[in-house]
Design a protein around this motif. Structure first.
Motif, PDB file in Angstrom:
ATOM      1  N   HIS A 250       0.841  -1.192   0.000  1.00  0.00           N
ATOM      2  CA  HIS A 250       0.000   0.000   0.000  1.00  0.00           C
ATOM      3  C   HIS A 250       0.883   1.251   0.000  1.00  0.00           C
ATOM      4  CE1 HIS A 250      -3.571  -2.452   0.791  1.00  0.00           C
ATOM      5  NE2 HIS A 250      -2.852  -3.108   1.683  1.00  0.00           N
ATOM      6  N   PRO A 251       1.325   1.673  -1.179  1.00  0.00           N
ATOM      7  CA  PRO A 251       2.195   2.860  -1.249  1.00  0.00           C
ATOM      8  C   PRO A 251       1.517   4.109  -0.719  1.00  0.00           C
ATOM      9  CG  PRO A 251       1.468   2.191  -3.447  1.00  0.00           C
ATOM     10  CD  PRO A 251       1.082   1.098  -2.511  1.00  0.00           C
ATOM     11  N   GLU A 252       0.182   4.160  -0.765  1.00  0.00           N
ATOM     12  CA  GLU A 252      -0.526   5.321  -0.231  1.00  0.00           C
ATOM     13  C   GLU A 252      -0.352   5.437   1.286  1.00  0.00           C
ATOM     14  OE1 GLU A 252      -3.445   1.870  -0.243  1.00  0.00           O
ATOM     15  OE2 GLU A 252      -1.869   2.669  -1.555  1.00  0.00           O
ATOM     16  N   ASP A 253       0.059   4.328   1.914  1.00  0.00           N
ATOM     17  CA  ASP A 253       0.342   4.333   3.352  1.00  0.00           C
ATOM     18  C   ASP A 253       1.850   4.390   3.624  1.00  0.00           C
ATOM     19  OD1 ASP A 253      -2.368   4.161   3.938  1.00  0.00           O
ATOM     20  OD2 ASP A 253      -2.359   1.965   3.896  1.00  0.00           O
ATOM     21  N   CYS A 254       2.610   4.829   2.635  1.00  0.00           N
ATOM     22  CA  CYS A 254       4.067   4.979   2.727  1.00  0.00           C
ATOM     23  C   CYS A 254       4.806   3.651   2.823  1.00  0.00           C
ATOM     24  CB  CYS A 254       4.462   5.877   3.909  1.00  0.00           C
ATOM     25  SG  CYS A 254       3.996   7.621   3.655  1.00  0.00           S
ATOM     26  N   GLU A 255       4.219   2.580   2.312  1.00  0.00           N
ATOM     27  CA  GLU A 255       4.931   1.306   2.242  1.00  0.00           C
ATOM     28  C   GLU A 255       5.803   1.275   0.982  1.00  0.00           C
ATOM     29  OE1 GLU A 255       1.783  -1.644   4.565  1.00  0.00           O
ATOM     30  OE2 GLU A 255       2.119  -1.875   2.396  1.00  0.00           O
ATOM     31  N   ILE A 256       6.992   0.700   1.099  1.00  0.00           N
ATOM     32  CA  ILE A 256       7.864   0.495  -0.065  1.00  0.00           C
ATOM     33  C   ILE A 256       7.493  -0.840  -0.692  1.00  0.00           C
ATOM     34  CG2 ILE A 256      10.229   0.187  -0.853  1.00  0.00           C
ATOM     35  CD1 ILE A 256      11.174   1.913   1.421  1.00  0.00           C
ATOM     36  N   CYS A 257       7.166  -0.824  -1.964  1.00  0.00           N
ATOM     37  CA  CYS A 257       6.753  -2.040  -2.660  1.00  0.00           C
ATOM     38  C   CYS A 257       7.961  -2.784  -3.229  1.00  0.00           C
ATOM     39  CB  CYS A 257       5.774  -1.703  -3.780  1.00  0.00           C
ATOM     40  SG  CYS A 257       4.243  -0.920  -3.212  1.00  0.00           S
ATOM     41  N   PHE A 258       7.771  -4.067  -3.488  1.00  0.00           N
ATOM     42  CA  PHE A 258       8.825  -4.889  -4.067  1.00  0.00           C
ATOM     43  C   PHE A 258       9.323  -4.273  -5.370  1.00  0.00           C
ATOM     44  CE2 PHE A 258      10.539  -8.366  -6.600  1.00  0.00           C
ATOM     45  CZ  PHE A 258      11.380  -8.963  -5.685  1.00  0.00           C
ATOM     46  N   GLY A 259      10.642  -4.297  -5.564  1.00  0.00           N
ATOM     47  CA  GLY A 259      11.248  -3.688  -6.738  1.00  0.00           C
ATOM     48  C   GLY A 259      11.634  -2.247  -6.528  1.00  0.00           C
ATOM     49  N   GLU A 260      11.304  -1.677  -5.343  1.00  0.00           N
ATOM     50  CA  GLU A 260      11.644  -0.303  -5.007  1.00  0.00           C
ATOM     51  C   GLU A 260      12.537  -0.295  -3.764  1.00  0.00           C
ATOM     52  OE1 GLU A 260      10.697   2.211  -6.856  1.00  0.00           O
ATOM     53  OE2 GLU A 260       9.281   1.146  -8.147  1.00  0.00           O
ATOM     54  N   THR A 261      13.371   0.744  -3.642  1.00  0.00           N
ATOM     55  CA  THR A 261      14.218   0.881  -2.457  1.00  0.00           C
ATOM     56  C   THR A 261      14.002   2.207  -1.736  1.00  0.00           C
ATOM     57  OG1 THR A 261      16.045   1.740  -3.805  1.00  0.00           O
ATOM     58  CG2 THR A 261      16.012  -0.638  -3.382  1.00  0.00           C
ATOM     59  N   GLU A 262      13.182   3.081  -2.306  1.00  0.00           N
ATOM     60  CA  GLU A 262      12.918   4.385  -1.709  1.00  0.00           C
ATOM     61  C   GLU A 262      11.452   4.488  -1.298  1.00  0.00           C
ATOM     62  OE1 GLU A 262      15.150   6.714  -1.153  1.00  0.00           O
ATOM     63  OE2 GLU A 262      16.813   5.660  -2.124  1.00  0.00           O
ATOM     64  N   PRO A 263      11.155   5.233  -0.224  1.00  0.00           N
ATOM     65  CA  PRO A 263       9.750   5.451   0.149  1.00  0.00           C
ATOM     66  C   PRO A 263       9.001   6.157  -0.971  1.00  0.00           C
ATOM     67  CG  PRO A 263      11.230   6.139   1.927  1.00  0.00           C
ATOM     68  CD  PRO A 263      12.090   5.881   0.719  1.00  0.00           C
ATOM     69  N   PRO A 264       7.702   5.966  -1.058  1.00  0.00           N
ATOM     70  CA  PRO A 264       6.908   6.643  -2.101  1.00  0.00           C
ATOM     71  C   PRO A 264       7.028   8.162  -1.996  1.00  0.00           C
ATOM     72  CG  PRO A 264       5.635   4.895  -1.048  1.00  0.00           C
ATOM     73  CD  PRO A 264       6.884   5.053  -0.253  1.00  0.00           C
ATOM     74  N   GLU A 265       6.761   8.835  -3.081  1.00  0.00           N
ATOM     75  CA  GLU A 265       6.838  10.295  -3.107  1.00  0.00           C
ATOM     76  C   GLU A 265       5.935  10.899  -2.035  1.00  0.00           C
ATOM     77  OE1 GLU A 265       6.316  13.964  -6.340  1.00  0.00           O
ATOM     78  OE2 GLU A 265       6.061  11.873  -6.955  1.00  0.00           O
ATOM     79  N   GLY A 266       6.484  11.858  -1.297  1.00  0.00           N
ATOM     80  CA  GLY A 266       5.732  12.499  -0.241  1.00  0.00           C
ATOM     81  C   GLY A 266       5.880  11.852   1.112  1.00  0.00           C
ATOM     82  N   CYS A 267       6.597  10.721   1.176  1.00  0.00           N
ATOM     83  CA  CYS A 267       6.815  10.002   2.438  1.00  0.00           C
ATOM     84  C   CYS A 267       8.252  10.202   2.898  1.00  0.00           C
ATOM     85  CB  CYS A 267       6.534   8.520   2.274  1.00  0.00           C
ATOM     86  SG  CYS A 267       4.830   8.117   1.809  1.00  0.00           S
ATOM     87  N   ASP A 268       8.422  10.670   4.116  1.00  0.00           N
ATOM     88  CA  ASP A 268       9.772  10.839   4.651  1.00  0.00           C
ATOM     89  C   ASP A 268      10.368   9.499   5.084  1.00  0.00           C
ATOM     90  OD1 ASP A 268       9.699  13.594   4.291  1.00  0.00           O
ATOM     91  OD2 ASP A 268       8.765  13.915   6.252  1.00  0.00           O
ATOM     92  N   ASP A 269       9.564   8.657   5.701  1.00  0.00           N
ATOM     93  CA  ASP A 269      10.016   7.362   6.195  1.00  0.00           C
ATOM     94  C   ASP A 269       9.032   6.283   5.761  1.00  0.00           C
ATOM     95  OD1 ASP A 269      12.332   8.235   7.815  1.00  0.00           O
ATOM     96  OD2 ASP A 269      10.790   9.256   9.007  1.00  0.00           O
ATOM     97  N   PRO A 270       9.530   5.061   5.546  1.00  0.00           N
ATOM     98  CA  PRO A 270       8.630   3.978   5.148  1.00  0.00           C
ATOM     99  C   PRO A 270       7.824   3.451   6.331  1.00  0.00           C
ATOM    100  CG  PRO A 270      10.858   3.138   5.387  1.00  0.00           C
ATOM    101  CD  PRO A 270      10.942   4.628   5.589  1.00  0.00           C
ATOM    102  N   THR A 271       6.669   2.903   6.015  1.00  0.00           N
ATOM    103  CA  THR A 271       5.845   2.231   7.008  1.00  0.00           C
ATOM    104  C   THR A 271       6.106   0.733   6.927  1.00  0.00           C
ATOM    105  OG1 THR A 271       4.113   3.908   6.844  1.00  0.00           O
ATOM    106  CG2 THR A 271       3.478   1.776   7.748  1.00  0.00           C
ATOM    107  N   CYS A 272       6.244   0.094   8.074  1.00  0.00           N
ATOM    108  CA  CYS A 272       6.504  -1.346   8.092  1.00  0.00           C
ATOM    109  C   CYS A 272       5.689  -1.969   9.217  1.00  0.00           C
ATOM    110  CB  CYS A 272       7.994  -1.616   8.281  1.00  0.00           C
ATOM    111  SG  CYS A 272       8.395  -3.359   8.131  1.00  0.00           S
ATOM    112  N   GLU A 273       4.913  -2.977   8.887  1.00  0.00           N
ATOM    113  CA  GLU A 273       4.049  -3.623   9.882  1.00  0.00           C
ATOM    114  C   GLU A 273       4.723  -4.881  10.435  1.00  0.00           C
ATOM    115  OE1 GLU A 273      -0.433  -5.596  10.215  1.00  0.00           O
ATOM    116  OE2 GLU A 273       0.165  -4.450   8.442  1.00  0.00           O
ATOM    117  N   GLY A 274       4.937  -4.909  11.730  1.00  0.00           N
ATOM    118  CA  GLY A 274       5.483  -6.093  12.375  1.00  0.00           C
ATOM    119  C   GLY A 274       6.993  -6.119  12.488  1.00  0.00           C
ATOM    120  N   PHE A 275       7.698  -5.211  11.809  1.00  0.00           N
ATOM    121  CA  PHE A 275       9.154  -5.148  11.855  1.00  0.00           C
ATOM    122  C   PHE A 275       9.577  -3.691  11.996  1.00  0.00           C
ATOM    123  CE2 PHE A 275       8.159  -8.955   9.427  1.00  0.00           C
ATOM    124  CZ  PHE A 275       8.988  -9.911   9.992  1.00  0.00           C
ATOM    125  N   ASP A 276      10.824  -3.471  12.386  1.00  0.00           N
ATOM    126  CA  ASP A 276      11.354  -2.113  12.401  1.00  0.00           C
ATOM    127  C   ASP A 276      11.466  -1.603  10.971  1.00  0.00           C
ATOM    128  OD1 ASP A 276      11.602  -2.093  15.152  1.00  0.00           O
ATOM    129  OD2 ASP A 276      13.687  -2.763  15.149  1.00  0.00           O
TER     130      ASP A 276
END
Length: 305
Positions: A250-276
């Motif tokens: 869910h990139p709209e929730d600032c998650e980084i999707c597979f094949g990407e290494t940077e947070p989505p545009e407009g996101c300072d930090d990535p969101t991660c559920e269950g892990f740091d």
């Protein structure tokens, strides 16, 4: 100056450059030494006042060498298992005591992305930077039966995930394991052990079927395809997600999707559920703790092959 001689085998190489300043006529000499073969001094007279020194040297395990920035200034000397570019030093990550291609601090496929900064690196336990396949002996090599793709080994004994490529109408098994609509072992649900144990990146299911976006188009690709790359995405074997163990992105929730290494545009930090959460720099370093690696913005524990 990319090269002044044919390729040399590794043994103590000494090269001497004599450059004449076009303004003063004074000759300046610089020498570099590497542990390889001794060769005769080489002299180059430069008649042009401008010299391209935009070369960056990356050195891997067992090698040493200088690194230069775009202005030609050396930023440091590579040491065993490390490399330095533009002031950043790569820190190697071992997999069960071994340095594989995705943890060895080298840009093995020459695409300008080192180790985990390369989207085609699944984890440090991945020995191919040039494709999504891991290249590990025996890993996910069964033509039909699949377990957790991301644990670095084959067999459902340790993760309790179980699937057959005969169940997938997209036919990722090809002629070796073709889709069979009458195959009777296509479970709708995976075990709770599978869901708990398989570390699935955002945008993938536990059997290595992942959604990637290239030039605005989305593709569901099978990571077990040994030739699948982002550069030739149309040639990748297609697949169908297993809904029961699909980790939707869910990139709209600032998650980084597979094949990407940077947070989505407009996101300072990535969101991660269950892990740091984590980020990766251009050399493949992350802010994950020792024993962990960064994938799709999450710090996963390293699982050996």
């Amino acid at each position: 100056m990319r090269s002044i001689a044919p390729r040399l085998s590794l043994i103590a190489v000494t090269l001497t450059f004599a450059c004449k300043s076009p303004e003063s006529g004074e000759t300046m000499t610089a020498a570099t030494t590497d542990e390889s073969t001794s060769v005769a001094n080489t002299t180059i007279n430069l008649t042009d006042a401008t010299t391209d020194l935009t070369t960056s040297t990356t050195t891997g395990p067992g090698t040493t060498g200088p690194t230069t920035t775009e202005d030609g200034t050396a930023t440091g000397t590579g040491t065993q298992g490390t490399s330095t570019t533009a002031g950043l030093t790569c820190v190697p990550i071992e997999c069960e005591g071994a340095l594989l291609a995705c943890g060895d601090c080298m840009d093995n496929d020459g695409d300008g992305k080192t180790d985990l900064a390369d989207p085609e690196c699944i984890s440090p336990c991945d020995d191919r930077e040039d494709t999504f396949a891991t290249g590990l002996p025996g890993d996910n090599m069964d033509p039909c039966n699949q377990d957790c793709f991301f644990d670095g080994n084959s067999g459902a004994g340790d993760d309790k995930c179980n699937w057959s490529l005969k169940c997938d109408p997209a036919n990722p098994g090809g002629d070796i394991c073709p889709y069979d609509p009458n195959f009777n072992n296509c479970p709708d649900m995976q075990s709770q052990e599978c869901l708990d144990n398989c570390q699935v990146p955002n945008g993938c299911d536990c059997f290595g079927c992942c959604t990637v976006e290239v030039d605005g188009m989305t593709y569901d690709i099978f990571l077990g395809d040994p030739d699948c790359t982002l550069a030739d995405i149309d040639s990748c074997q297609q697949c169908t997600k297993n809904d029961d163990c699909d980790q939707e992105c869910h990139p709209e929730d600032c998650e980084i999707c597979f094949g990407e290494t940077e947070p989505p545009e407009g996101c300072d930090d990535p969101t991660c559920e269950g892990f740091d959460s984590c980020t990766i720099d251009m050399m493949g370093n992350s802010n994950c703790a020792e024993g962990y690696y960064c994938s799709t913005g999450c710090c996963f524990p390293i699982q050996p092959g």
